[in-house]
Scaffold this motif. Structure first.
Motif, mmCIF file in Angstrom:
data_model
loop_
_atom_site.group_PDB
_atom_site.id
_atom_site.type_symbol
_atom_site.label_atom_id
_atom_site.label_comp_id
_atom_site.label_asym_id
_atom_site.label_seq_id
_atom_site.Cartn_x
_atom_site.Cartn_y
_atom_site.Cartn_z
ATOM 1 N N UNK A 1 0.818 -1.286 -0.004
ATOM 2 C CA UNK A 1 -0.060 -0.019 0.103
ATOM 3 C C UNK A 1 0.854 1.308 -0.032
ATOM 4 N N UNK A 2 1.828 1.152 0.845
ATOM 5 C CA UNK A 2 2.859 2.321 0.807
ATOM 6 C C UNK A 2 3.594 2.519 -0.424
ATOM 7 N N UNK A 3 4.073 1.511 -1.154
ATOM 8 C CA UNK A 3 4.513 1.793 -2.150
ATOM 9 C C UNK A 3 3.845 2.157 -3.403
ATOM 10 N N UNK A 4 2.530 2.011 -3.343
ATOM 11 C CA UNK A 4 1.497 2.478 -4.342
ATOM 12 C C UNK A 4 1.338 3.925 -4.212
ATOM 13 N N UNK A 5 1.327 4.295 -2.943
ATOM 14 C CA UNK A 5 1.309 5.746 -2.566
ATOM 15 C C UNK A 5 2.366 6.586 -2.639
ATOM 16 N N UNK A 6 3.557 6.089 -2.829
ATOM 17 C CA UNK A 6 5.020 6.917 -2.728
ATOM 18 C C UNK A 6 4.634 7.624 -4.119
ATOM 19 N N UNK A 7 5.088 9.114 -3.875
ATOM 20 C CA UNK A 7 5.329 9.921 -5.139
ATOM 21 C C UNK A 7 6.544 10.319 -5.554
ATOM 22 N N UNK A 8 7.496 10.718 -4.619
ATOM 23 C CA UNK A 8 8.801 11.222 -5.061
ATOM 24 C C UNK A 8 10.033 10.508 -4.275
ATOM 25 N N UNK A 9 9.543 10.095 -3.194
ATOM 26 C CA UNK A 9 10.818 9.420 -2.411
ATOM 27 C C UNK A 9 10.344 8.261 -1.576
ATOM 28 N N UNK A 10 11.169 7.100 -1.707
ATOM 29 C CA UNK A 10 10.913 5.983 -0.590
ATOM 30 C C UNK A 10 12.105 5.497 -0.145
ATOM 31 N N UNK A 11 12.113 5.550 1.134
ATOM 32 C CA UNK A 11 13.170 5.354 2.139
ATOM 33 C C UNK A 11 12.875 4.068 2.688
ATOM 34 N N UNK A 12 13.616 2.942 2.750
ATOM 35 C CA UNK A 12 13.569 1.779 3.411
ATOM 36 C C UNK A 12 14.589 1.298 4.090
ATOM 37 N N UNK A 13 14.418 1.243 5.447
ATOM 38 C CA UNK A 13 15.531 0.660 6.324
ATOM 39 C C UNK A 13 14.888 -0.750 6.629
ATOM 40 N N UNK B 1 6.437 10.026 1.374
ATOM 41 C CA UNK B 1 6.190 11.423 1.895
ATOM 42 C C UNK B 1 5.091 11.472 2.737
ATOM 43 N N UNK B 2 4.102 10.653 2.738
ATOM 44 C CA UNK B 2 2.968 10.799 3.377
ATOM 45 C C UNK B 2 2.772 9.582 4.538
ATOM 46 N N UNK B 3 3.517 8.507 4.485
ATOM 47 C CA UNK B 3 3.130 7.189 5.337
ATOM 48 C C UNK B 3 4.455 6.727 5.795
ATOM 49 N N UNK B 4 4.323 5.832 6.816
ATOM 50 C CA UNK B 4 5.286 5.153 7.370
ATOM 51 C C UNK B 4 4.891 3.888 7.833
ATOM 52 N N UNK B 5 5.394 2.752 7.420
ATOM 53 C CA UNK B 5 5.143 1.352 7.692
ATOM 54 C C UNK B 5 6.361 0.811 8.622
ATOM 55 N N UNK B 6 5.842 0.556 9.855
ATOM 56 C CA UNK B 6 7.392 0.065 10.776
ATOM 57 C C UNK B 6 6.795 -1.064 11.766
ATOM 58 N N UNK B 7 7.823 -1.969 11.891
ATOM 59 C CA UNK B 7 7.552 -2.774 12.726
ATOM 60 C C UNK B 7 8.362 -2.509 13.902
ATOM 61 N N UNK B 8 7.834 -2.809 15.206
ATOM 62 C CA UNK B 8 8.555 -2.321 16.440
ATOM 63 C C UNK B 8 9.682 -2.831 16.826
ATOM 64 N N UNK B 9 9.776 -4.257 15.922
ATOM 65 C CA UNK B 9 11.370 -4.683 16.439
ATOM 66 C C UNK B 9 11.508 -5.700 15.106
#
Length: 155
Positions: free
Chosen positions: A18-30, A107-115
């Motif tokens: 979902x986040x990938x589909x909504x990205x517009x300019x930047x996608x930072x993935x750690x 730009x508008x979302x974060x998807x994160x796992x707590x650990x």
């Protein structure tokens, strides 16, 4: 946006798409190594390909270890070959190799796992979690070194 909590890797992977589909300019993935993220799945590669080809999205991927990426993500490695000007992979330094929380930022979302060892996490819009992950990514990115995986020199 009220954070959407998830408890399984399947739910996490769905929120990544979902986040990938909504990205517009930047996608930072750690992520420590992308294992469990769904990055090896065709759906992830197709979503990234659509974004890189259509919108000139800039993808910055930050890992602790590239071995899993090299073995299990040939589609992403191929995208890095084609879109090397938009797709950069770096590795964290030794001092930054503690587990930490995997996250994907747009730009508008974060998807994160707590650990990294747990599938539990949240998907959220702009707010504290987004700002904290943005700061963490920036700090890690500045100290990271370019990875050698997937780069052909054509010599």
């Amino acid at each position: 946006m009220t954070p959407l909590l998830f408890d399984t890797l399947e739910q996490y992977r769905a929120q990544v798409l979902v986040a990938l589909a909504g990205a517009e300019r930047t996608l930072d993935w750690f992520d420590p190594d992308l294992a469990g993220s769904g990055a090896e799945a065709p759906a992830c590669a197709e979503a990234l390909h659509a974004q890189l080809a259509g919108k000139q999205l800039r993808l910055r991927l930050l890992l602790h270890d590239e071995a899993w990426f090299v073995r299990h993500c040939p589609r992403l490695a191929a995208l890095m070959q084609v879109y090397g000007h938009l797709f950069e992979l770096r590795l964290t330094g030794e001092a930054d190799r503690e587990a930490g929380e995997p996250f994907l930022l747009t730009e508008r979302a974060v998807v994160r796992r707590f650990h990294a060892d747990s599938p539990r996490g949240e998907a959220a819009g702009p707010g504290r979690a987004h700002a904290a992950c943005r700061q963490r990514f920036g700090d890690l990115w500045m100290q990271a070194v370019p990875a050698g995986a997937g780069r052909r020199l054509f010599i």
